[in-house]
Design an enzyme around this catalytic site. Structure first.
Site, PDB file in Angstrom:
ATOM      1  N   GLY A  71       0.816  -1.211   0.000  1.00 18.16           N
ATOM      2  CA  GLY A  71       0.000   0.000   0.000  1.00 18.16           C
ATOM      3  C   GLY A  71       0.841   1.249   0.000  1.00 18.16           C
ATOM      4  CB  THR A  73       1.405   6.000  -2.793  1.00 23.74           C
ATOM      5  OG1 THR A  73       1.597   6.916  -1.693  1.00 23.74           O
ATOM      6  CG2 THR A  73       0.099   5.252  -2.576  1.00 23.74           C
ATOM      7  CB  SER A  97      -3.475   4.138  -4.742  1.00 21.27           C
ATOM      8  OG  SER A  97      -4.846   4.071  -5.099  1.00 21.27           O
ATOM      9  CG  ASN A  98      -7.459   4.172   0.082  1.00 17.12           C
ATOM     10  OD1 ASN A  98      -7.894   3.322   0.846  1.00 17.12           O
ATOM     11  ND2 ASN A  98      -7.536   5.468   0.338  1.00 17.12           N
ATOM     12  CG  PHE A  99      -5.017  -2.168   0.611  1.00 14.85           C
ATOM     13  CD1 PHE A  99      -5.236  -3.364  -0.038  1.00 14.85           C
ATOM     14  CD2 PHE A  99      -3.766  -1.581   0.510  1.00 14.85           C
ATOM     15  CE1 PHE A  99      -4.233  -3.979  -0.776  1.00 14.85           C
ATOM     16  CE2 PHE A  99      -2.754  -2.179  -0.222  1.00 14.85           C
ATOM     17  CZ  PHE A  99      -2.990  -3.385  -0.871  1.00 14.85           C
ATOM     18  CG  HIS A 131      -4.015  12.469   2.378  1.00 12.36           C
ATOM     19  ND1 HIS A 131      -4.487  12.649   1.095  1.00 12.36           N
ATOM     20  CD2 HIS A 131      -4.288  11.181   2.689  1.00 12.36           C
ATOM     21  CE1 HIS A 131      -5.011  11.514   0.643  1.00 12.36           C
ATOM     22  NE2 HIS A 131      -4.897  10.601   1.600  1.00 12.36           N
ATOM     23  CG  HIS A 132      -1.712  12.303   7.503  1.00 12.25           C
ATOM     24  ND1 HIS A 132      -0.375  12.058   7.266  1.00 12.25           N
ATOM     25  CD2 HIS A 132      -2.368  11.230   6.996  1.00 12.25           C
ATOM     26  CE1 HIS A 132      -0.233  10.898   6.659  1.00 12.25           C
ATOM     27  NE2 HIS A 132      -1.425  10.367   6.479  1.00 12.25           N
ATOM     28  CE  LYS A 135      -0.527  10.313   0.548  1.00 12.39           C
ATOM     29  NZ  LYS A 135      -0.542   8.844   0.500  1.00 12.39           N
ATOM     30  N   GLY A 141      -1.692   8.824  -3.905  1.00  9.42           N
ATOM     31  CA  GLY A 141      -1.877   7.713  -4.830  1.00  9.42           C
ATOM     32  C   GLY A 141      -3.347   7.472  -5.130  1.00  9.42           C
ATOM     33  CB  THR A 142      -6.379   7.691  -2.985  1.00  7.41           C
ATOM     34  OG1 THR A 142      -5.886   6.717  -2.065  1.00  7.41           O
ATOM     35  CG2 THR A 142      -7.879   7.527  -3.159  1.00  7.41           C
TER      36      THR A 142
END
EC number: 1.17.1.8
Length: 233
Positions: A71, A73, A97-99, A131-132, A135, A141-142
């Protein structure tokens, strides 16, 4: 199931908690370089490391016959090499990119909406991701996966961070303290806007999806995606 964790940051620790709650065993917690001995006996490896380490981690797992879920990226320039290696080694590999289960449903919704909007020139598409502050990559990636889903189903040919050309998707990336991840796609028109948004409330959804993917890949050979895991095709 015996799991080797490659990367033991916040995500690695969350995956550990969820895996143990599902009666799995963590046999290795690796934050730096590792050898085949470190992953010996693992049924699967889950990689949430850093972009500079991901490809090497994946390569080591495949060369040692350990299925690997990644996961991380920011390393995708080497993705095709990882795919080729997986096929040569007759291994098993999933990159996402995101599970998050919800995000993967959102990916499908995004492609469906893009097809619906593809012939409506009155609307202009754009994207925002938040995002935080830890990152490392931007856009996420998402967000890139979402952009690729739009490109595949429309006349758009690419994406750009912030300013974009007429045939590109502009992506705005914001970094705000303690935001797990929010992605919005907006189709803006003169008379109205259409917007879809996915908001993560914690990292738990990402970790749960990674563990479910690890459970699914056991005994399989090939390169897969979360579409395969969730039977979304």
């Amino acid at each position: 199931m015996k799991i080797a964790l490659l990367g033991y940051g916040k995500m690695g620790k969350m995956i550990e908690q969820i895996a143990i709650s599902r009666n799995h065993e963590i046999i290795a917690k690796i934050d730096n370089e590792f050898t085949s001995k470190d992953i010996a006996g693992a049924d699967v490896a889950i990689d949430f490391s850093v972009p500079s380490a991901a490809f090497g981690n994946i390569t080591s797992c495949l060369e040692n016959g350990v299925p690997v879920i990644s996961g991380t990226t920011g390393w995708l320039d080497n993705y095709d090499k990882a795919v080729d290696l997986c096929h040569r080694q007759k291994g098993a590999f999933i990159y996402a990119s995101n599970f998050s289960l919800g995000v993967n449903i959102f990916f499908q919704l995004n492609e469906y909406l893009a097809r619906m909007m593809s012939n409506l020139e009155e609307y202009q598409v754009s994207m925002e991701e938040i995002h935080h502050t830890q990152k490392l990559d931007a856009p996420s990636g998402t967000a890139i996966t979402l952009a690729e889903g739009i490109i595949k189903n429309s006349s758009k040919t690419g994406w750009q961070l912030d300013k974009a050309g007429d045939n590109e998707i502009p992506i705005t990336a914001k970094r705000i303290e303690n935001v797990p991840g929010t992605h919005s796609i907006r189709y803006s028109g003169k008379v109205d806007d259409i917007e879809i948004t996915h908001t993560a409330h914690s990292r738990e959804g990402f970790a749960l999806g990674a563990v479910i993917a690890a459970e699914w890949i056991i005994g399989k050979t090939g390169v897969f995606s979360m579409k395969d895991v969730l039977n979304l095709d």
